[in-house]
Design an enzyme around this catalytic site. Structure first.
Site, mmCIF file in Angstrom:
data_model
loop_
_atom_site.group_PDB
_atom_site.id
_atom_site.type_symbol
_atom_site.label_atom_id
_atom_site.label_comp_id
_atom_site.label_asym_id
_atom_site.label_seq_id
_atom_site.Cartn_x
_atom_site.Cartn_y
_atom_site.Cartn_z
ATOM 1 N N SER A 67 2.318 -7.915 6.825
ATOM 2 C CA SER A 67 2.228 -8.615 5.549
ATOM 3 C C SER A 67 2.622 -10.091 5.724
ATOM 4 C CB SER A 67 3.076 -7.899 4.496
ATOM 5 O OG SER A 67 2.778 -8.354 3.203
ATOM 6 N N ASP A 94 -5.442 -1.839 1.598
ATOM 7 C CA ASP A 94 -4.314 -2.765 1.531
ATOM 8 C C ASP A 94 -4.143 -3.361 0.137
ATOM 9 O OD1 ASP A 94 -2.449 -3.386 3.549
ATOM 10 O OD2 ASP A 94 -4.005 -4.266 4.806
ATOM 11 N N HIS A 111 -0.947 -0.725 1.302
ATOM 12 C CA HIS A 111 -0.241 -1.801 1.998
ATOM 13 C C HIS A 111 1.106 -1.294 2.529
ATOM 14 C CE1 HIS A 111 0.403 -5.948 3.011
ATOM 15 N NE2 HIS A 111 1.508 -6.038 2.293
#
Length: 553
Positions: free
Chosen positions: A211, A336, A451
């Site tokens: 991320s 995601d 995610h």
């Protein structure tokens, strides 16, 4: 006689255990001593927690070398994470004294030497996060032990400033920003200078992250400040080209924060902010995490790196020549964007509530606002092309998730892979998509990997908490650790000390090959042109549409 043999065997094992540890290690700041524990027959782990890599940073200043210490530093406890808002953004946690790192060193019958080194950069939207201790209840997500043991590599996790203290920028020399990126750089540089004493190879450092940590990894290999420090890199769900990774108008946000804490917005703004209570500053940097189709959450992630002319001398897209000799893996989870979509369009997770077609139109209008109605119309036509006259509720909901996944993660990652491959001299490039379905209860049946759901597998949680997983989850965790650590060792995820289930071909601008990572990897997992139609739409068709700003000139 049999008892004597047992006693001798135990004595030999105990002797090996005492030998297979680093003991006291000499670093540039002084001596450090961690802990050592046995993992199995002739396998041990040295762990060093809370080793300082820089001094306590000055407010809105670059990190400085640590002054050092007398005697032996007992590196046995995690230090506090960097000062940040809590998840509810109503309070703070952590400390300004937070530039520490943690080290896991695997040992066999003798002390390890010249091991590959993997430095992890945590995610959290540049706002929150930490690799210092438990992340949830007593579960420490970022323990490097499984990776270090299974891949025979050294794992390092670093702290860095986040939120206001890490990424506020005045947009000029009085507060240039990127303090969190400078912290990461200082940690990587410390590892390069000191890791040999821990049994690591300073010329074989891989940085990896997820991320905001993945985008940070990309920034680190693009910055000229890291020349010669990094050999390889892995970005999981984030790159420097992601729409949330760079703040193009940092002054506006800095002035908003200044007003909240009672500072002026003129040339005295930064001197005032530097002497403001750090907790008040941190709370003032809270972000609006309530999105909607017309104002998607991705546009609210404003505390982020900036193009400062120093750490980032240019737009990231123009800096890939700096990574021409750095091997690179980058990829995404196949859904995601779901974490964002669930906040922007809550109905996607409510099985009885339909998501109207108009929501797709509203969302695309917001994401394409720089291009005006032509952008929205062309994007809507692209994403509804396969719907037919009466799309199902699930089709509409899944389309919404795909839109945000493409826009926020997948397309920027593919663009970064193209740029890396095209600028390569000696570097190799690898692409993947992670598609293990979410294990979170209550999500739709069509749900894929959300995610951050790859992290539990990379860090070996199916092995450390086996009752919470099925055997197939241990399979995928083993696959990922093998690919990741082989890559750290050789620059090729297929070659190293760990066996892999299928050969992962390099990504090239002509071949576009990628690996689909799930619980059953075989030769059919090697695929081509990941969502190429949509990548081409955003990167070429959409990019060529005139923007409203240029049309007005």
């Amino acid at each position: 006689m049999a008892m004597l043999e047992i006693v001798l065997a135990v004595a030999l094992c105990l002797g090996t255990a005492s030998a297979a540890t680093l003991g006291v290690v000499h670093t540039e700041g002084g001596m450090v001593e961690g802990t050592n524990h046995r993992l199995g027959l002739s396998r041990y782990m040295d762990v060093f927690k809370g080793v300082p890599f820089a001094a306590q940073p000055g407010r809105f200043e670059k990190p400085q070398p640590h002054p050092g210490w007398e005697g032996v530093l007992k590196a046995t406890q995690f230090r506090k994470r960097c000062l940040q808002v809590t998840l509810t953004q109503t309070d703070t946690r952590g400390s300004e004294d937070c530039l520490y790192l943690n080290i896991w060193v695997p040992q066999g019958r003798s002390v390890s030497t010249n091991l590959p080194v993997m430095v992890y950069i945590f995610g959290g939207g540049f706002l929150v996060g930490g690799s210092m201790g438990a992340n949830f209840l007593d579960n420490y997500l970022y323990s490097g032990e499984e990776i270090a043991d299974r891949g025979d590599v050294i794992v390092v996790t670093v702290g860095y400033r986040v939120g206001t203290l890490g990424f506020l920028s005045s947009g000029d020399s009085s507060g240039p920003g990127n303090y969190g990126l400078w912290d990461q750089h200082a940690g990587i540089a410390w590892v390069h200078r000191n890791i040999k004493a821990f049994g690591g190879d300073p010329n074989n450092i891989t940085v990896f992250g997820e991320s905001a940590g993945a985008a940070s990894v990309n920034f680190q290999i693009l910055s000229p400040k890291n020349k010669g420090l990094i050999r390889r890199a892995i970005s999981q769900s984030g790159v420097a080209l992601s729409p949330w990774a760079v703040n193009r108008n940092p002054r506006a946000l800095a002035e908003e924060i200044a007003v909240k804490v009672g500072c002026p917005t003129d040339e005295t703004m930064m001197p005032c902010l530097k002497i403001t209570d750090p907790v008040a500053l941190t709370l003032a940097g809270s972000l609006n995490l309530h999105g909607s189709p017309t104002n998607p959450l991705v546009f609210n992630l404003l505390l982020a790196p900036v193009i400062d002319g120093d750490f980032l001398p240019d737009h990231p897209g123009n800096l890939f020549h700096n990574a021409a000799d750095i091997d690179y893996i980058a990829g995404v989870n196949n859904m995601d964007g779901h974490i964002f979509t669930g906040l922007d369009v809550p109905s996607i997770n409510q099985p009885l509530q339909p998501t109207p077609k108009s929501v797709v139109q509203d969302l695309l209008t917001a994401l394409t606002r720089e291009k005006g109605e032509h952008g929205a119309a062309s994007a809507y036509a692209e994403y509804t092309n396969g719907w037919g006259p009466d799309p199902s509720k699930a089709t509409i909901k899944q389309t919404v998730v795909e839109i945000e996944t493409d826009y926020i993660f997948l397309v920027p990652t593919q663009a970064a892979l193209y740029l890396h491959a095209n600028n390569s001299r000696t570097a190799r490039t690898y692409s993947y998509v992670f598609s293990v379905p979410s294990r979170i209860p209550g999500f739709p049946s069509w749900m894929g990997a959300d995610h951050a759901e790859d992290l539990q597998y990379v860090f070996g949680k199916p092995f450390t908490t086996p009752l919470a997983y099925f055997p197939r989850h241990r399979d995928v965790s083993g696959y990922m650790i093998a690919y990741w650590t082989n890559f750290a060792r050789t620059g090729d995820p297929n070659k190293g000390e760990s066996k892999v289930p299928a050969p992962w071909p390099a990504f090239t601008s002509s071949g576009h090959q990628y690996l689909e990572i799930n619980t059953k990897i075989n030769h059919d997992s090697i695929k081509h042109k990941l969502r190429s139609r949509f990548v081409h739409y955003w990167a070429v068709t959409y990019a060529r549409l005139p923007s409203l700003a240029s049309a007005a000139e």
